[in-house]
Design a protein around this motif. Structure first.
Motif, PDB file in Angstrom:
ATOM      1  N   PRO A   1      25.373  33.705  37.762  1.00 36.92           N
ATOM      2  CA  PRO A   1      26.800  33.360  37.729  1.00 36.92           C
ATOM      3  C   PRO A   1      27.624  34.357  36.908  1.00 36.92           C
ATOM      4  N   LEU A   2      27.053  34.841  35.813  1.00 40.95           N
ATOM      5  CA  LEU A   2      27.765  35.828  34.997  1.00 40.95           C
ATOM      6  C   LEU A   2      27.970  37.129  35.766  1.00 40.95           C
ATOM      7  N   ALA A   3      26.970  37.518  36.543  1.00 40.40           N
ATOM      8  CA  ALA A   3      27.083  38.745  37.339  1.00 40.40           C
ATOM      9  C   ALA A   3      28.179  38.596  38.401  1.00 40.40           C
ATOM     10  N   PHE A   4      28.281  37.424  39.007  1.00 40.97           N
ATOM     11  CA  PHE A   4      29.358  37.185  39.979  1.00 40.97           C
ATOM     12  C   PHE A   4      30.724  37.299  39.309  1.00 40.97           C
ATOM     13  N   ILE A   5      30.874  36.672  38.156  1.00 41.34           N
ATOM     14  CA  ILE A   5      32.149  36.726  37.442  1.00 41.34           C
ATOM     15  C   ILE A   5      32.503  38.165  37.078  1.00 41.34           C
ATOM     16  N   ALA A   6      31.518  38.906  36.551  1.00 41.39           N
ATOM     17  CA  ALA A   6      31.763  40.293  36.162  1.00 41.39           C
ATOM     18  C   ALA A   6      32.133  41.141  37.382  1.00 41.39           C
TER      19      ALA A   6
ATOM     20  N   ILE B   1      33.503  40.191  40.219  1.00 44.22           N
ATOM     21  CA  ILE B   1      34.849  39.837  40.690  1.00 44.22           C
ATOM     22  C   ILE B   1      35.914  40.417  39.763  1.00 44.22           C
ATOM     23  N   ALA B   2      35.667  40.350  38.460  1.00 49.70           N
ATOM     24  CA  ALA B   2      36.635  40.911  37.502  1.00 49.70           C
ATOM     25  C   ALA B   2      36.759  42.420  37.674  1.00 49.70           C
ATOM     26  N   LEU B   3      35.643  43.104  37.853  1.00 45.85           N
ATOM     27  CA  LEU B   3      35.683  44.556  38.031  1.00 45.85           C
ATOM     28  C   LEU B   3      36.393  44.938  39.333  1.00 45.85           C
ATOM     29  N   ILE B   4      36.161  44.169  40.381  1.00 46.05           N
ATOM     30  CA  ILE B   4      36.833  44.453  41.655  1.00 46.05           C
ATOM     31  C   ILE B   4      38.335  44.184  41.514  1.00 46.05           C
ATOM     32  N   ALA B   5      38.705  43.098  40.853  1.00 45.12           N
ATOM     33  CA  ALA B   5      40.115  42.732  40.706  1.00 45.12           C
ATOM     34  C   ALA B   5      40.891  43.756  39.883  1.00 45.12           C
ATOM     35  N   THR B   6      40.228  44.366  38.912  1.00 44.33           N
ATOM     36  CA  THR B   6      40.916  45.350  38.069  1.00 44.33           C
ATOM     37  C   THR B   6      40.829  46.763  38.633  1.00 44.33           C
ATOM     38  N   HIS B   7      40.217  46.903  39.801  1.00 45.88           N
ATOM     39  CA  HIS B   7      40.064  48.194  40.474  1.00 45.88           C
ATOM     40  C   HIS B   7      39.260  49.190  39.644  1.00 45.88           C
ATOM     41  N   MET B   8      38.420  48.701  38.756  1.00 47.84           N
ATOM     42  CA  MET B   8      37.565  49.585  37.960  1.00 47.84           C
ATOM     43  C   MET B   8      36.360  50.046  38.769  1.00 47.84           C
ATOM     44  N   VAL B   9      35.910  49.184  39.696  1.00 52.96           N
ATOM     45  CA  VAL B   9      34.734  49.481  40.506  1.00 52.96           C
ATOM     46  C   VAL B   9      35.053  49.067  41.941  1.00 52.96           C
ATOM     47  N   ALA B  10      34.440  49.737  42.881  1.00 53.05           N
ATOM     48  CA  ALA B  10      34.664  49.422  44.289  1.00 53.05           C
ATOM     49  C   ALA B  10      33.966  48.101  44.663  1.00 53.05           C
ATOM     50  N   TRP B  11      34.371  47.517  45.771  1.00 51.79           N
ATOM     51  CA  TRP B  11      33.881  46.217  46.204  1.00 51.79           C
ATOM     52  C   TRP B  11      32.368  46.115  46.384  1.00 51.79           C
ATOM     53  N   PRO B  12      31.618  47.176  46.655  1.00 47.60           N
ATOM     54  CA  PRO B  12      30.167  47.005  46.840  1.00 47.60           C
ATOM     55  C   PRO B  12      29.441  46.477  45.594  1.00 47.60           C
ATOM     56  N   ILE B  13      30.108  46.438  44.441  1.00 50.92           N
ATOM     57  CA  ILE B  13      29.470  45.894  43.235  1.00 50.92           C
ATOM     58  C   ILE B  13      29.066  44.426  43.429  1.00 50.92           C
ATOM     59  N   ILE B  14      29.702  43.765  44.395  1.00 50.30           N
ATOM     60  CA  ILE B  14      29.377  42.354  44.649  1.00 50.30           C
ATOM     61  C   ILE B  14      27.932  42.190  45.104  1.00 50.30           C
TER      62      ILE B  14
END
Length: 182
Positions: A108-113, A115-128
């Motif tokens: 669950p923590l990895a999902f939250i992290a 989503i936060a990284l994708i929302a802030t545009h720090m990392v591309a969507w494949p991080i999911i």
């Protein structure tokens, strides 16, 4: 020793639901037909006292409506029994190994992290795919139930079966009534 409550005692909605459930069992068993079920269920809905509810079930064997709120007479206290250990379900979180506990906490923590990284545009969507991969690892190592509570699923399945049964009874009753009207 239980005290017999007065038939004039008023009933609750929970008592009416219990009565309707018992009546449905009698219809399913073939003790009453669909017309009688409709008549009696209307009387149950209109009932205000235990006496009125009792009259509806006077000619039927068990099950009858349950009254969880029946007052108990004062009796001698029962001897104290030693507490029996509660058996643990094999897949209960209490029986998980340290790696299972770690993975169940980190997914669950990895999902939250992610989503936060994708929302802030720090990392591309494949991080999911990182938390999805962790969940897949957990499932492959410990099976489908590694992070689920079996009791919750059983309760939900039982609820869905009961709801479907009530719908079938309702639809059967409506179909029968339509047949009488035409």
């Amino acid at each position: 020793m239980t005290e017999v409550p007065s038939p004039q005692l008023r009933i609750s909605d929970q008592n009416r639901e219990s009565a309707l459930s018992a009546l449905g069992e009698h219809m399913t068993a073939g003790r009453i037909d669909i017309d009688e079920y409709g008549e009696r269920s209307a009387r149950i809905t209109a009932a205000k006292t235990r006496g009125e509810l009792g009259e509806i079930f006077a000619d039927l064997p068990a099950p009858h409506p349950r009254y969880e709120d029946v007052p108990q007479a004062v009796a001698a206290p029962e001897p104290v029994k030693e507490a029996q250990p509660v058996p643990q379900r094999p897949n209960s979180p209490d029986n998980w190994s340290p790696p299972q506990r770690f993975l169940a906490g980190i997914v669950p923590l990895a999902f939250i992290a992610a989503i936060a990284l994708i929302a802030t545009h720090m990392v591309a969507w494949p991080i999911i795919f990182v938390p999805l991969g962790l969940a897949a690892i957990g499932k492959s190592m410990w099976g489908r139930d590694w992070n689920h509570d079996q009791h919750h699923r059983d309760r939900r399945d039982r609820h869905l079966r009961d709801r479907e049964r009530r719908r079938e009874l309702r639809d059967s009753y409506r179909d029968h009534r339509r047949g009488l009207d035409h």
